[in-house]
Design a protein around this motif. Structure first.
Motif, PDB file in Angstrom:
ATOM      1  N   GLY A   1       0.811  -1.210   0.000  1.00  0.00           N
ATOM      2  CA  GLY A   1       0.000   0.000   0.000  1.00  0.00           C
ATOM      3  C   GLY A   1       0.844   1.259   0.000  1.00  0.00           C
ATOM      4  N   LEU A   2       1.885   1.280   0.810  1.00  0.00           N
ATOM      5  CA  LEU A   2       2.772   2.437   0.852  1.00  0.00           C
ATOM      6  C   LEU A   2       3.497   2.624  -0.480  1.00  0.00           C
ATOM      7  CD1 LEU A   2       4.237   1.890   4.432  1.00  0.00           C
ATOM      8  CD2 LEU A   2       2.668   3.708   3.739  1.00  0.00           C
ATOM      9  N   ARG A   3       3.928   1.512  -1.045  1.00  0.00           N
ATOM     10  CA  ARG A   3       4.622   1.576  -2.332  1.00  0.00           C
ATOM     11  C   ARG A   3       3.721   2.161  -3.424  1.00  0.00           C
ATOM     12  NH1 ARG A   3       9.816   1.123  -4.611  1.00  0.00           N
ATOM     13  NH2 ARG A   3       9.592   0.395  -6.760  1.00  0.00           N
ATOM     14  N   GLU A   4       2.426   1.832  -3.365  1.00  0.00           N
ATOM     15  CA  GLU A   4       1.479   2.288  -4.379  1.00  0.00           C
ATOM     16  C   GLU A   4       0.874   3.652  -4.067  1.00  0.00           C
ATOM     17  OE1 GLU A   4       0.829   0.853  -7.317  1.00  0.00           O
ATOM     18  OE2 GLU A   4       2.461  -0.532  -6.795  1.00  0.00           O
ATOM     19  N   GLY A   5       1.323   4.274  -2.986  1.00  0.00           N
ATOM     20  CA  GLY A   5       0.871   5.622  -2.661  1.00  0.00           C
ATOM     21  C   GLY A   5      -0.472   5.705  -1.992  1.00  0.00           C
ATOM     22  N   VAL A   6      -0.959   4.576  -1.479  1.00  0.00           N
ATOM     23  CA  VAL A   6      -2.225   4.586  -0.757  1.00  0.00           C
ATOM     24  C   VAL A   6      -2.024   5.236   0.606  1.00  0.00           C
ATOM     25  CG1 VAL A   6      -4.010   3.105   0.252  1.00  0.00           C
ATOM     26  CG2 VAL A   6      -3.010   2.515  -1.962  1.00  0.00           C
ATOM     27  N   ASP A   7      -2.990   6.026   1.043  1.00  0.00           N
ATOM     28  CA  ASP A   7      -2.918   6.605   2.382  1.00  0.00           C
ATOM     29  C   ASP A   7      -2.954   5.484   3.413  1.00  0.00           C
ATOM     30  OD1 ASP A   7      -4.772   7.603   4.874  1.00  0.00           O
ATOM     31  OD2 ASP A   7      -3.341   9.129   4.223  1.00  0.00           O
ATOM     32  N   ALA A   8      -1.917   5.414   4.262  1.00  0.00           N
ATOM     33  CA  ALA A   8      -1.765   4.273   5.170  1.00  0.00           C
ATOM     34  C   ALA A   8      -2.904   4.185   6.172  1.00  0.00           C
ATOM     35  CB  ALA A   8      -0.426   4.367   5.893  1.00  0.00           C
TER      36      ALA A   8
ATOM     37  N   TYR B   1      -5.615   1.115   6.502  1.00  0.00           N
ATOM     38  CA  TYR B   1      -5.876   0.414   7.757  1.00  0.00           C
ATOM     39  C   TYR B   1      -7.367   0.408   8.059  1.00  0.00           C
ATOM     40  CZ  TYR B   1      -5.932  -0.742  12.696  1.00  0.00           C
ATOM     41  OH  TYR B   1      -6.207  -1.334  13.901  1.00  0.00           O
ATOM     42  N   GLU B   2      -8.035   1.532   7.884  1.00  0.00           N
ATOM     43  CA  GLU B   2      -9.461   1.630   8.172  1.00  0.00           C
ATOM     44  C   GLU B   2     -10.269   0.677   7.287  1.00  0.00           C
ATOM     45  OE1 GLU B   2     -13.084   2.999   9.849  1.00  0.00           O
ATOM     46  OE2 GLU B   2     -11.012   3.136  10.544  1.00  0.00           O
ATOM     47  N   VAL B   3      -9.936   0.640   6.003  1.00  0.00           N
ATOM     48  CA  VAL B   3     -10.683  -0.209   5.083  1.00  0.00           C
ATOM     49  C   VAL B   3     -10.452  -1.688   5.388  1.00  0.00           C
ATOM     50  CG1 VAL B   3     -10.909  -0.924   2.676  1.00  0.00           C
ATOM     51  CG2 VAL B   3     -10.766   1.506   3.250  1.00  0.00           C
TER      52      VAL B   3
ATOM     53  N   HIS C   1       1.102   0.109  15.172  1.00  0.00           N
ATOM     54  CA  HIS C   1       2.479   0.404  15.553  1.00  0.00           C
ATOM     55  C   HIS C   1       3.225   1.035  14.381  1.00  0.00           C
ATOM     56  CE1 HIS C   1       2.220  -3.281  18.503  1.00  0.00           C
ATOM     57  NE2 HIS C   1       1.242  -2.428  18.658  1.00  0.00           N
ATOM     58  N   VAL C   2       2.960   0.528  13.179  1.00  0.00           N
ATOM     59  CA  VAL C   2       3.600   1.077  11.977  1.00  0.00           C
ATOM     60  C   VAL C   2       3.076   2.485  11.711  1.00  0.00           C
ATOM     61  CG1 VAL C   2       3.874   0.787   9.484  1.00  0.00           C
ATOM     62  CG2 VAL C   2       3.992  -1.217  11.000  1.00  0.00           C
ATOM     63  N   LEU C   3       1.762   2.672  11.803  1.00  0.00           N
ATOM     64  CA  LEU C   3       1.174   3.989  11.552  1.00  0.00           C
ATOM     65  C   LEU C   3       1.713   5.038  12.522  1.00  0.00           C
ATOM     66  CD1 LEU C   3      -2.560   3.032  10.892  1.00  0.00           C
ATOM     67  CD2 LEU C   3      -0.765   3.464   9.217  1.00  0.00           C
TER      68      LEU C   3
ATOM     69  N   GLY D   1      12.188   0.538  -1.007  1.00  0.00           N
ATOM     70  CA  GLY D   1      11.480   1.519  -1.824  1.00  0.00           C
ATOM     71  C   GLY D   1      10.187   2.035  -1.256  1.00  0.00           C
ATOM     72  N   ILE D   2      10.022   1.986   0.058  1.00  0.00           N
ATOM     73  CA  ILE D   2       8.825   2.552   0.685  1.00  0.00           C
ATOM     74  C   ILE D   2       9.245   3.567   1.738  1.00  0.00           C
ATOM     75  CG2 ILE D   2       7.423   0.493   0.273  1.00  0.00           C
ATOM     76  CD1 ILE D   2       7.779  -0.214   3.253  1.00  0.00           C
ATOM     77  N   GLU D   3       8.381   4.536   1.949  1.00  0.00           N
ATOM     78  CA  GLU D   3       8.614   5.522   3.004  1.00  0.00           C
ATOM     79  C   GLU D   3       7.633   5.234   4.141  1.00  0.00           C
ATOM     80  OE1 GLU D   3       8.683  10.355   3.856  1.00  0.00           O
ATOM     81  OE2 GLU D   3       8.690   9.589   1.778  1.00  0.00           O
ATOM     82  N   LEU D   4       8.160   4.757   5.262  1.00  0.00           N
ATOM     83  CA  LEU D   4       7.309   4.411   6.395  1.00  0.00           C
ATOM     84  C   LEU D   4       6.802   5.668   7.096  1.00  0.00           C
ATOM     85  CD1 LEU D   4       9.419   1.478   7.835  1.00  0.00           C
ATOM     86  CD2 LEU D   4       7.168   1.283   6.778  1.00  0.00           C
ATOM     87  N   PRO D   5       5.627   5.579   7.732  1.00  0.00           N
ATOM     88  CA  PRO D   5       5.151   6.724   8.531  1.00  0.00           C
ATOM     89  C   PRO D   5       6.181   7.132   9.581  1.00  0.00           C
ATOM     90  CG  PRO D   5       3.405   5.103   8.254  1.00  0.00           C
ATOM     91  CD  PRO D   5       4.652   4.482   7.708  1.00  0.00           C
TER      92      PRO D   5
END
Length: 296
Positions: free
Chosen positions: A193-200, A204-206, A223-225, A288-292
Motif C-alpha cells: 500500500g505504501l509503495r502504491e501511494g495509498v494513504d496508510a 488500515y481503516e478499510v 504500531h507502523v502507523l 522503496g517505501i517511506e514508512l510513517p
C-alpha cells in the motif's frame, strides 16, 4: 488461598501477576532485571531476589520467561527454584518451547517429586493485564487439581489438552505459525500500500472492516502507523518461535512453505538490526517505501 510464586514480570508476566494479586492470592515475584519486582510489589506482593526465594513456601510457581534456556535457569541455575520447591508443588511453564523439551522437563521434575504443567500462553499484554489470556495446558491430573484455580485467575480460557506435557506446547507452536505468518502478511500488505501511494491510515481503516482483516493486522499495523516500534513482542521472538515451528515439522518431514518464508522475513529484519524492535518492524525489510514517521 495458597501462596503463588511468579518469575518473569515482562509484558505478559506482569499482567498475569497483577491478575493474581487482584484475585487475592498471596504472591511472591521475581524478575532478572534490577528493581522490577520491587516496583511491582509496591502495590502488593513480596519482591524476591531469586527464583529460589520466590518458590519458597509456594504451592505453585509460574514461570513466564522467554525460552527453554531461561526456564532451565529458573529451575536449575545457581539460585534455581527446584531446590526450594516442596514435594508435590507445581511448576507452571508458560514459555513457547520445543514440545519434546517440555515433555523431558516433566520427567526431570517428577524425579524430584514435583508436578509440572506444560502451559504456554497467548493473548498479548493487554489481555494479560485484564486476566483474559488463553492457556494451552497439558499435564497430570494432580497438577491441574492444584494449579487449576490459579490458571483460572489469570485466564479467560484454560484448555486441558492432555495428561502429558508436550501437547500444550505443540498447540502453542501451531498458534505461533499462524501469528508469525499473519504478521508477515500484514506487513507485506501495508508495504505494498505504501509503495502504491495509498494513504496508510485509510488502508488500515478499510482493511479492518473488510474480509482481508486479521487480528494481527488490526493489532500490529497501528504500531507502523504511529512509527512506534517499542517491543511488546519483538522480531527476535518470531525468529525463535517460527524456528520452533520449522523444527517440529522437520522431524516428520512435513512441508511448511508459508512458515519458512515468514521465518526468513523475520531473520532478515533481525540481521538488519531490528531484532529487539516490535515484531511489526518486519515491514522494514521492504525496499522503496517511506514508512510513517512519528507525529506525521
Amino acid at each position: 488461598m495458597s501462596t503463588v510464586g511468579l518469575v518473569g514480570l515482562g509484558a505478559m508476566g506482569r499482567g498475569m501477576a497483577g491478575s493474581l494479586r487482584r484475585k487475592g492470592y498471596p504472591l511472591r515475584v521475581c524478575d532478572a532485571r534490577a528493581g522490577v519486582a520491587q516496583d511491582f510489589a509496591r502495590e502488593g506482593g513480596v519482591a524476591c531476589a531469586t527464583p529460589a526465594e520466590a518458590a519458597a513456601g509456594c504451592a505453585v510457581l509460574v514461570s513466564v520467561v522467554v525460552n527453554s534456556a531461561q526456564t532451565e535457569e529458573v529451575l536449575f541455575g545457581e539460585h534455581g527454584a527446584a531446590a526450594s520447591m516442596a514435594p508435590g508443588s507445581v511448576f507452571v511453564m508458560c514459555s513457547t518451547v520445543d514440545p519434546a523439551w517440555s515433555a523431558c522437563m516433566e520427567g526431570r521434575l517428577a524425579d524430584l517429586g514435583l508436578l509440572y504443567l506444560d502451559a504456554p500462553i497467548s493473548g498479548g499484554a493487554a489481555r494479560a493485564a485484564s486476566g483474559e489470556i488463553t492457556v494451552m495446558a497439558a499435564g497430570a491430573a494432580a497438577a491441574f487439581d492444584r494449579a487449576g484455580p490459579i490458571l483460572d485467575a489469570m485466564a479467560a480460557k484454560v484448555y486441558r489438552l492432555g495428561d502429558q506435557a508436550g501437547a500444550g506446547s505443540k498447540v502453542k507452536v501451531i498458534n505461533q505459525l499462524l501469528a508469525g505468518v499473519h504478521i508477515a502478511a500484514a506487513a507485506e500488505a501495508m508495504a505494498l500500500g505504501l509503495r502504491e501511494g495509498v494513504d496508510a491510515a485509510a488502508l488500515y481503516e478499510v482493511i479492518t472492516h473488510s474480509a482481508g482483516n486479521s487480528w494481527m493486522f488490526e493489532n500490529r499495523m497501528p504500531h507502523v502507523l504511529a512509527a512506534d516500534y517499542t517491543p511488546l513482542s519483538a522480531v527476535d521472538i518470531f525468529v525463535k518461535d517460527l524456528g520452533l515451528v520449522l523444527d517440529l515439522a522437520r522431524a516428520s518431514k512435513f512441508p511448511l512453505p508459508l512458515s519458512s518464508t515468514a521465518h526468513q522475513m523475520f531473520m532478515q529484519a533481525s540481521s538488519a538490526g531490528h531484532g529487539k524492535e516490535d515484531d511489526s518492524a518486519v515491514i522494514k525489510i521492504f525496499p522503496g517505501i517511506e514508512l510513517p514517521r512519528r507525529g506525521g
